[in-house]
Design a protein around this motif. Structure first.
Motif, short mmCIF file in Angstrom:
data_model
loop_
_atom_site.label_atom_id
_atom_site.label_comp_id
_atom_site.label_asym_id
_atom_site.label_seq_id
_atom_site.Cartn_x
_atom_site.Cartn_y
_atom_site.Cartn_z
N UNK A 155 0.87 -1.28 -0.14
CA UNK A 155 -0.06 0.04 -0.15
C UNK A 155 0.84 1.34 -0.03
N UNK A 156 2.15 1.20 0.70
CA UNK A 156 2.75 2.37 0.81
C UNK A 156 3.63 2.57 -0.62
N UNK A 157 3.40 1.97 -1.59
CA UNK A 157 4.04 2.22 -3.02
C UNK A 157 3.33 2.90 -3.86
N UNK A 158 1.83 3.20 -3.36
CA UNK A 158 0.82 4.08 -3.92
C UNK A 158 0.76 5.57 -3.56
N UNK A 159 1.63 6.29 -4.50
CA UNK A 159 1.43 7.87 -4.03
C UNK A 159 0.33 8.43 -4.72
N UNK A 160 -0.64 8.56 -3.96
CA UNK A 160 -1.93 9.29 -4.59
C UNK A 160 -1.72 10.56 -4.50
N UNK A 161 -0.91 11.37 -4.02
CA UNK A 161 -0.52 12.67 -4.13
C UNK A 161 -0.02 13.18 -5.37
N UNK A 162 0.89 12.28 -5.71
CA UNK A 162 1.61 12.58 -7.06
C UNK A 162 1.07 11.62 -8.47
N UNK A 163 0.14 10.70 -7.95
CA UNK A 163 -0.45 9.67 -8.83
C UNK A 163 0.92 8.95 -9.75
N UNK A 164 1.50 8.44 -8.74
CA UNK A 164 2.69 7.24 -9.15
C UNK A 164 2.43 6.15 -8.44
N UNK A 165 3.23 5.06 -8.91
CA UNK A 165 3.37 3.70 -8.49
C UNK A 165 4.60 3.78 -8.26
N UNK A 166 5.16 3.43 -7.14
CA UNK A 166 6.63 3.09 -6.79
C UNK A 166 6.72 1.47 -6.88
N UNK A 167 7.85 1.16 -7.75
CA UNK A 167 8.01 -0.45 -7.94
C UNK A 167 9.60 -0.55 -7.35
N UNK A 168 9.52 -1.14 -6.25
CA UNK A 168 10.73 -1.49 -5.39
C UNK A 168 11.33 -2.70 -5.89
N UNK A 169 12.90 -2.64 -6.04
CA UNK A 169 13.39 -3.78 -6.29
C UNK A 169 12.77 -4.59 -7.37
N UNK A 170 12.44 -4.13 -8.45
CA UNK A 170 11.79 -4.93 -9.38
C UNK A 170 12.83 -5.55 -10.16
N UNK A 171 12.76 -6.05 -11.52
CA UNK A 171 13.43 -7.12 -12.30
C UNK A 171 14.87 -6.31 -12.31
N UNK A 172 15.97 -7.16 -12.04
CA UNK A 172 17.33 -6.74 -12.22
C UNK A 172 17.75 -5.76 -10.92
N UNK A 173 16.87 -5.82 -9.71
CA UNK A 173 17.24 -5.38 -8.45
C UNK A 173 17.19 -3.65 -8.60
#
Length: 347
Positions: free
Chosen positions: A213-231
């Motif tokens: 849930x913390x990866x959804x930035x509703x203020x800036x309309x962004x999704x944070x993808x942490x440690x995705x493919x390739x780290x």
């Protein structure tokens, strides 16, 4: 039509792989089999290993082959090395299974005595004879190179291990109308939300399931993808329509640890269950194509390109290391092709 069936291990599970020439009738038949799945990695349809399926597809059980005691030790050493380097769980499983297959083939030969000629023989006598895919052969090459380079001093000459010529396969793309049918097929808000988020952000399956849930930035309309493919971390825009859907979803499910949780609170939604979600949506939408979750990601990239988004931005959004990977979408975009007039029209 000619087909062959054989027992395989896929993601640690015993499955029955069905090999046949690409044929719409057979693809439709496979999709109707209970528990059937398409493996993009192996390039094959596979079914649960049940007595009924063994009888239906004439599977005769053969003695189980195992690597030598030395080979088993070396596979464990390789696994621990991969763990220490923090490779992903899927990569560790793929590489160790690939190495295991190779060392089973040479279970009577000391591992240190294996040479380049042995790799060539394995490719010819095992991979080619069993009609295994070029992508699987590439995985074997990757595993062999990494193992012999990092774990063992050996006679292998790494630069002389050849990879199969990569097939120039175009990504599978759905029309916007087809995507809409699939996304609206489920009445279950969680199922609909997962598929919509994959398409609207161009996510990989693992990236969706790792979201918190913390990866959804509703203020800036962004999704944070942490440690995705390739780290690698990256961000992707969040559609205002998707944000509204997410707010409704939050009211109903109130997730805590993961954005999409499984039956047990605090655990991530199961990847296999998500595969069933897309499969059921495709069936409900009345689409006969063998659609997978990755088709939604391909469609996202192609639709962005067709709407005029610069290829460099698409590369960043998808998390591709090389622009060449992203350029493949130019071959399936219909924007320019539709402007070409066939000479047949002038006859």
């Amino acid at each position: 039509m000619n087909w062959t069936a054989k027992l395989i291990k896929h993601r640690g599970e015993s499955r029955i792989a069905i090999y046949f020439e690409k044929n719409p009738d057979w693809i439709a038949r496979m999709k109707q089999q209970e528990g059937s799945r398409w493996s993009q990695t192996l390039g094959v349809w596979h079914l649960p290993d049940t007595l009924e399926n063994r009888m239906k597809f004439q599977i005769i059980e053969t003695p189980i082959k195992r690597p030598s005691a030395e080979g088993t030790v070396q596979i464990e050493k390789f696994r621990y090395w991969l763990l220490s380097k923090r490779y992903s769980e899927n990569t560790i499983k793929t590489y160790t299974e690939a190495l295991k297959s190779f060392l089973i083939f040479y279970n009577e030969k000391p591992v240190a005595e294996i040479t380049n000629d042995d790799v060539i023989r394995y490719n010819n006598e095992y991979i080619l004879n069993n009609n295994l895919s070029a992508s699987y052969q590439n995985q074997i090459v990757n595993a062999i190179k990494l193992f012999f380079k990092t774990v063992l001093d050996t006679k292998i000459e790494f630069d002389k291990i050849h990879r199969p010529k990569r097939a120039k396969v175009l990504p599978n793309v759905l029309s916007k109308e087809e995507v809409k049918l699939i996304l609206n097929a489920h009445s279950n808000i969680k199922h609909k939300m997962m598929l919509s988020l994959i398409y609207s952000c161009g996510l990989r399956c693992g990236e969706l399931l790792a979201l918190q849930p913390v990866h959804i930035d509703s203020k800036r309309n962004l999704v944070m993808l942490k440690n995705a493919k390739g780290k690698k971390d990256r961000i992707t825009p969040l559609s205002p329509k998707i944000l509204e859907m997410l707010r409704e979803y939050f009211k109903v499910y109130q997730p805590t640890a993961y954005l999409f949780e499984g039956q047990k609170a605090g655990t991530s939604y199961d990847a296999r269950s998500l595969q069933q979600v897309i499969k059921q949506a495709v069936q409900k939408a009345g689409i006969s194509k063998p659609v997978t979750l990755h088709w939604l990601r391909h469609s996202y990239a192609t639709h962005l390109l067709e709407s005029g988004t610069d290829l460099r931005y698409i590369q960043e959004l998808l998390g591709h290391n090389s622009s060449k990977t992203t350029e493949i979408y130019t071959h399936v975009s219909t924007k320019s092709l539709q402007q070409i007039k066939s000479p047949f029209d002038d006859l």
